[in-house]
Motif scaffolding. Structure first.
Motif, PDB file in Angstrom:
ATOM      1  N   ALA A 251       0.899  -1.185  -0.037  1.00  0.00           N
ATOM      2  CA  ALA A 251      -0.048  -0.061   0.206  1.00  0.00           C
ATOM      3  C   ALA A 251       0.721   1.343   0.085  1.00  0.00           C
ATOM      4  CB  ALA A 251      -0.971   0.159   1.216  1.00  0.00           C
ATOM      5  N   GLY A 252       2.033   1.241   0.761  1.00  0.00           N
ATOM      6  CA  GLY A 252       2.833   2.385   0.488  1.00  0.00           C
ATOM      7  C   GLY A 252       2.428   3.609   1.249  1.00  0.00           C
ATOM      8  N   PRO A 253       2.869   4.760   0.857  1.00  0.00           N
ATOM      9  CA  PRO A 253       2.626   5.855   1.500  1.00  0.00           C
ATOM     10  C   PRO A 253       1.236   6.462   1.356  1.00  0.00           C
ATOM     11  CG  PRO A 253       3.973   6.526  -0.309  1.00  0.00           C
ATOM     12  CD  PRO A 253       4.164   4.872  -0.134  1.00  0.00           C
ATOM     13  N   ARG A 254       0.583   6.082   0.312  1.00  0.00           N
ATOM     14  CA  ARG A 254      -0.698   6.363  -0.089  1.00  0.00           C
ATOM     15  C   ARG A 254      -1.778   5.683   0.757  1.00  0.00           C
ATOM     16  NH1 ARG A 254      -2.484   8.348  -6.248  1.00  0.00           N
ATOM     17  NH2 ARG A 254      -0.798  10.115  -6.023  1.00  0.00           N
ATOM     18  N   GLY A 255      -1.392   4.371   0.935  1.00  0.00           N
ATOM     19  CA  GLY A 255      -2.168   3.638   1.938  1.00  0.00           C
ATOM     20  C   GLY A 255      -2.048   4.049   3.570  1.00  0.00           C
ATOM     21  N   LEU A 256      -1.033   4.583   3.814  1.00  0.00           N
ATOM     22  CA  LEU A 256      -1.252   5.372   5.105  1.00  0.00           C
ATOM     23  C   LEU A 256      -1.779   6.549   5.177  1.00  0.00           C
ATOM     24  CD1 LEU A 256       2.787   4.820   6.162  1.00  0.00           C
ATOM     25  CD2 LEU A 256       0.523   3.312   6.774  1.00  0.00           C
ATOM     26  N   TRP A 257      -1.697   7.206   4.159  1.00  0.00           N
ATOM     27  CA  TRP A 257      -2.557   8.387   4.053  1.00  0.00           C
ATOM     28  C   TRP A 257      -4.003   8.111   4.051  1.00  0.00           C
ATOM     29  CZ3 TRP A 257      -5.884   9.767   0.011  1.00  0.00           C
ATOM     30  CH2 TRP A 257      -6.558  10.978   0.014  1.00  0.00           C
ATOM     31  N   LEU A 258      -4.383   7.228   3.359  1.00  0.00           N
ATOM     32  CA  LEU A 258      -5.832   6.600   3.286  1.00  0.00           C
ATOM     33  C   LEU A 258      -6.263   6.118   4.834  1.00  0.00           C
ATOM     34  CD1 LEU A 258      -8.450   6.487   1.669  1.00  0.00           C
ATOM     35  CD2 LEU A 258      -7.561   4.283   0.995  1.00  0.00           C
ATOM     36  N   ALA A 259      -5.669   5.209   5.412  1.00  0.00           N
ATOM     37  CA  ALA A 259      -5.696   4.853   6.707  1.00  0.00           C
ATOM     38  C   ALA A 259      -5.865   5.954   7.626  1.00  0.00           C
ATOM     39  CB  ALA A 259      -4.532   4.035   7.283  1.00  0.00           C
ATOM     40  N   GLY A 260      -5.476   7.148   7.660  1.00  0.00           N
ATOM     41  CA  GLY A 260      -5.586   8.300   8.414  1.00  0.00           C
ATOM     42  C   GLY A 260      -7.075   8.712   8.559  1.00  0.00           C
ATOM     43  N   LEU A 261      -7.955   8.493   7.278  1.00  0.00           N
ATOM     44  CA  LEU A 261      -9.066   9.048   7.272  1.00  0.00           C
ATOM     45  C   LEU A 261     -10.078   8.059   7.584  1.00  0.00           C
ATOM     46  CD1 LEU A 261      -8.388  10.692   3.574  1.00  0.00           C
ATOM     47  CD2 LEU A 261      -8.355  11.477   5.751  1.00  0.00           C
ATOM     48  N   ASN A 262      -9.735   6.851   8.108  1.00  0.00           N
ATOM     49  CA  ASN A 262     -10.828   5.961   8.415  1.00  0.00           C
ATOM     50  C   ASN A 262     -10.304   5.165   9.711  1.00  0.00           C
ATOM     51  OD1 ASN A 262     -12.509   3.751   8.828  1.00  0.00           O
ATOM     52  ND2 ASN A 262     -12.472   3.127   6.563  1.00  0.00           N
ATOM     53  N   PRO A 263     -11.305   5.550  10.801  1.00  0.00           N
ATOM     54  CA  PRO A 263     -10.896   4.769  12.102  1.00  0.00           C
ATOM     55  C   PRO A 263     -10.564   3.406  12.042  1.00  0.00           C
ATOM     56  CG  PRO A 263     -12.776   6.496  12.373  1.00  0.00           C
ATOM     57  CD  PRO A 263     -12.604   6.123  10.775  1.00  0.00           C
ATOM     58  N   GLU A 264     -11.167   2.757  11.135  1.00  0.00           N
ATOM     59  CA  GLU A 264     -11.121   1.104  10.987  1.00  0.00           C
ATOM     60  C   GLU A 264      -9.472   0.836  10.790  1.00  0.00           C
ATOM     61  OE1 GLU A 264     -14.228  -0.490   8.831  1.00  0.00           O
ATOM     62  OE2 GLU A 264     -15.780   0.057  10.325  1.00  0.00           O
ATOM     63  N   TRP A 265      -8.842   1.738  10.097  1.00  0.00           N
ATOM     64  CA  TRP A 265      -7.523   1.380   9.484  1.00  0.00           C
ATOM     65  C   TRP A 265      -6.712   1.763  10.362  1.00  0.00           C
ATOM     66  CZ3 TRP A 265      -9.693   3.339   4.198  1.00  0.00           C
ATOM     67  CH2 TRP A 265     -10.436   2.327   3.655  1.00  0.00           C
ATOM     68  N   ARG A 266      -6.987   2.337  11.608  1.00  0.00           N
ATOM     69  CA  ARG A 266      -5.716   2.865  12.558  1.00  0.00           C
ATOM     70  C   ARG A 266      -4.706   2.010  12.842  1.00  0.00           C
ATOM     71  NH1 ARG A 266      -9.753   5.827  16.838  1.00  0.00           N
ATOM     72  NH2 ARG A 266     -10.444   7.377  15.535  1.00  0.00           N
ATOM     73  N   PHE A 267      -4.743   0.487  12.846  1.00  0.00           N
ATOM     74  CA  PHE A 267      -3.820  -0.418  12.894  1.00  0.00           C
ATOM     75  C   PHE A 267      -2.648   0.057  11.838  1.00  0.00           C
ATOM     76  CE2 PHE A 267      -5.883  -2.053   9.294  1.00  0.00           C
ATOM     77  CZ  PHE A 267      -5.112  -2.459   8.443  1.00  0.00           C
ATOM     78  N   ALA A 268      -2.904   0.514  10.670  1.00  0.00           N
ATOM     79  CA  ALA A 268      -1.578   0.801   9.722  1.00  0.00           C
ATOM     80  C   ALA A 268      -0.848   1.819  10.486  1.00  0.00           C
ATOM     81  CB  ALA A 268      -2.319   1.231   8.401  1.00  0.00           C
ATOM     82  N   LEU A 269      -1.538   2.974  10.929  1.00  0.00           N
ATOM     83  CA  LEU A 269      -0.930   3.991  11.618  1.00  0.00           C
ATOM     84  C   LEU A 269       0.056   3.692  12.963  1.00  0.00           C
ATOM     85  CD1 LEU A 269      -3.622   6.757  11.487  1.00  0.00           C
ATOM     86  CD2 LEU A 269      -1.831   6.380   9.725  1.00  0.00           C
ATOM     87  N   ARG A 270      -0.604   2.585  13.492  1.00  0.00           N
ATOM     88  CA  ARG A 270       0.338   2.240  14.701  1.00  0.00           C
ATOM     89  C   ARG A 270       1.610   1.399  14.275  1.00  0.00           C
ATOM     90  NH1 ARG A 270      -5.210   0.895  16.685  1.00  0.00           N
ATOM     91  NH2 ARG A 270      -4.948  -1.109  16.079  1.00  0.00           N
ATOM     92  N   GLY A 271       1.365   0.865  13.153  1.00  0.00           N
ATOM     93  CA  GLY A 271       2.328  -0.049  12.758  1.00  0.00           C
ATOM     94  C   GLY A 271       3.146   0.731  11.400  1.00  0.00           C
ATOM     95  N   ALA A 272       3.325   1.958  11.440  1.00  0.00           N
ATOM     96  CA  ALA A 272       3.561   2.823  10.036  1.00  0.00           C
ATOM     97  C   ALA A 272       4.895   2.338   9.600  1.00  0.00           C
ATOM     98  CB  ALA A 272       3.788   4.247  10.387  1.00  0.00           C
TER      99      ALA A 272
END
Length: 636
Positions: A251-272
């Motif tokens: 997913a790369g940096p765009r996946g992390l950017w998108l994860a920041g817009l959806n609370p259900e994907w916060r796990f991606a930010l915790r394991g950035a």
């Protein structure tokens, strides 16, 4: 249109009535009149909101509104003009009042009454909103009113305040997926979301189980995920933790950017860190900034990345803030030192033996014991050899054991746990920890220069063999000693219960992990040839993928033997699932002959031949799909 008139009930007197005066009485409000299409059942109606869709009949809703208006008006306090406070409140809530001063029914109140009546049943609680409707028609009228109010509630949704637009998505410089590979990813993600088939699986491949291999191969080639697949990819990673490292990397940096817009994907930010957002380990300023200010998961990932490239720099980074870290954080950071562990880490680990946290002390002792030349390893060796030795007076050389009689403070500082788990004796518990932590290099001199195989073959007195060999197995795994692992595994043809070392298949699998991939595959292949597949599942799980020969051929031959024996394939479902993911795709040609349905003999399980044919067809189709996946990614 026919007007409807309903007399206004008498109002409740004020709480503190004023004294009688000559003032004329307050006139009553004029009758409530609302207009609606001609009703079919009740005489009282109200106007329904205009809708472009075909709505349910408005008759019940009209009756509901009129009846509720009557009930609410009777329950109201003083009329307009009697209390200035009421007038002010009515002015502020004008949208809930009729021009004549009567209170209108709140849509929320209407809906609550309808729902309550529907849940309890109209026989038990007929809604007051439908007063006047014949009893037999109340259920239908309630549903009509509910349908109308559903449309009204949806149409009446007010837009929320405008939010500021998100920051633009960052650029991802990696190469896009080839067209065929992109379509394959969409197919795999759709297959993951599809419900599992009930009953027999059929001959179709299990797409969800192929997604991890596809992700690993795509990441090896340096591709990025298409933007349109990022939501499904993040959903897959949320559902399966084993997918997260590879999915977030793709997913790369765009996946992390998108994860920041959806609370259900916060796990991606915790394991950035897994998403590739870490700074270059050579950029000291960026590394220091993230280490000082980053989230905990980011710091753990950063330390692991720095240790991989420069173990000394990683140790220095950890030492710079070690004194101010929390105990639970120190434990995770210390575990990161397994990467690139060497004698250069010994001084830091020796200091960690005095840490306030017991878990930190235990981890530091474990890491030090993995360094055969460390001071702790020397101390453990001195204790262990006093407990285990060779009885030279016996007719046959025999290992004798004298377990420790106490666990003193020095032993506890070096990582020994004094209190045994339930069901274990203290002395055997202390002995196992000592032998496990002692360097294996201390045993050949202790046993007269014998090698690992000779030492393991010696008899052990007083039923200490199981405890001693289990401790040696743990030491071989911890110290990654292939010679000792080989000796403790023994011959693959020997039954596990009678062989050296340990009979536990889980511990044997750990010993196998210390051998080279080729030797591991050869040992497991010989084990399967001698004992079949019933005990091979855990051993197959540690073999390198795809299975190298002769392992792949041994698994296919064992499956063919099981089919010929007349058993059902689901008795080997675990091995079949591994074979679909781990056999080399080239093995599909060898399996072709097994896809035909054999003639069933009278002495085999009914229908087993058909089930085996279906299972082999699924195996062949899965192997071919894996070959196509690889060609789409590697061939491009």
């Amino acid at each position: 249109m026919t007007p409807a008139h309903a007399p206004r009930p008498a109002r409740r007197p004020p709480m503190n009535p004023a004294p009688a005066t000559d003032t004329a009485p307050v006139p009553t409000a004029p009758p409530v009149t609302t207009t609606a299409p001609t009703p079919t059942t009740p005489p009282v109606t109200t106007t329904a909101p205009t809708s472009t869709t075909t709505a349910a009949p408005a008759t019940a809703d009209a009756t509901t509104t009129a009846a509720a208006a009557t009930a609410n008006t009777a329950a109201d306090g003083p009329a307009r003009g009697e209390d200035p406070a009421n007038d002010e409140a009515a002015a502020n809530e004008g949208r809930n009042d009729h021009p004549d001063g009567s209170r209108a029914v709140s849509p929320d109140d209407v809906w609550e009454q309808l729902v309550t009546s529907a849940l309890l049943g109209t026989d038990r609680r007929a809604p007051g909103l439908l007063a006047g409707v014949p009893g037999a028609e109340i259920p239908g009228a309630l549903l009509d009113a509910a349908a109308l109010h559903t449309v009204r509630r949806r149409a009446g949704l007010r837009p929320g305040p405008a939010a500021p637009p998100p920051a633009p998505a960052p650029e991802d410089p990696r190469a896009p997926l080839p067209r065929d590979a992109r379509q394959r990813l969409e197919q795999l993600l759709a297959g993951r979301a599809a419900p599992s088939p009930a009953g027999r699986r059929g001959a179709a491949p299990d797409l969800a189980e192929l997604l991890p291999q596809w992700l690993a191969l795509a990441n090896e080639r340096g591709y990025k995920a298409p933007a349109a697949t990022l939501p499904a990819l993040l959903d897959a990673a949320r559902a399966r933790t084993d997918l997260r490292p590879q999915a977030l990397r793709l997913a790369g940096p765009r996946g992390l950017w998108l994860a920041g817009l959806n609370p259900e994907w916060r796990f991606a930010l915790r394991g950035a860190g897994a998403g590739g957002s870490l700074p270059d380990s050579g950029d000291e300023e960026a590394v220091r900034a993230l280490w000082d200010e980053g989230l905990f998961a980011e710091r753990v990932a950063l330390l692991g990345a720095v240790r991989t490239g420069d173990p000394a720099a990683g140790l220095a980074l950890l030492a710079s803030t070690w004194a101010v870290e929390r105990a639970e954080d120190r434990l995770m950071f210390l575990d990161s030192l397994r990467t690139g562990l060497s004698g250069a880490d010994e001084e830091f680990l020796e200091e960690a033996l005095a840490d306030r946290s017991r878990n930190v002390r235990a981890t530091a002792a474990e890491l030090l014991s993995a360094l055969p030349d460390s001071a702790l390893a020397g101390r453990m060796a001195g204790r262990a050899v006093t407990c285990v030795g060779l009885d030279r007076t016996a007719s046959t050389p025999t290992v004798v054991v004298e377990a420790p009689h106490e666990c003193d403070s020095a032993m506890q500082r070096d990582g020994l746990v004094a209190t045994p788990p339930a069901g274990r004796g203290e002395r055997s518990w202390w002995l196992g920890q000592l032998v496990e932590a002692a360097p294996l290099s201390c045993w050949p001199p202790r046993f007269g220069g014998r090698g690992p195989e000779e030492i393991v073959a010696l008899p052990v007195a007083d039923d200490w063999q199981a405890e001693l060999h289990a401790a040696w197995c743990r030491a071989a795994v911890r110290q990654r000693d292939a010679a000792w692992s080989r000796a403790l595994l023994g011959s693959p043809a020997v039954p596990p219960a009678t062989g050296p070392g340990t009979s536990s298949l889980a511990e044997r699998a750990q010993l196998l992990s210390t051998l080279s991939p080729a030797e591991r595959a050869g040992w497991v292949a010989s084990f399967i040839a001698a004992h079949g597949l019933s005990e091979a599942f855990q051993l197959l799980g540690v073999c390198e993928v795809p299975w190298a020969e002769p392992l792949g051929g041994a698994v296919i031959d064992a499956l063919d033997i099981a089919r010929e024996a007349g058993s059902y394939p689901w008795s080997f479902s675990g091995v079949m699932g591994l074979a679909e993911r781990c056999l080399a795709p080239e093995a599909a040609r060898q399996l072709e002959s097994l896809t035909a349905r054999p003639d069933e003999a009278d002495d085999i399980s009914p229908g087993a031949g058909g089930y085996w044919s279906e299972a082999f067809q699924r195996l062949v189709s899965t192997l071919r799909l894996r070959a196509a996946m690889r060609a789409e990614l590697v061939g491009a």
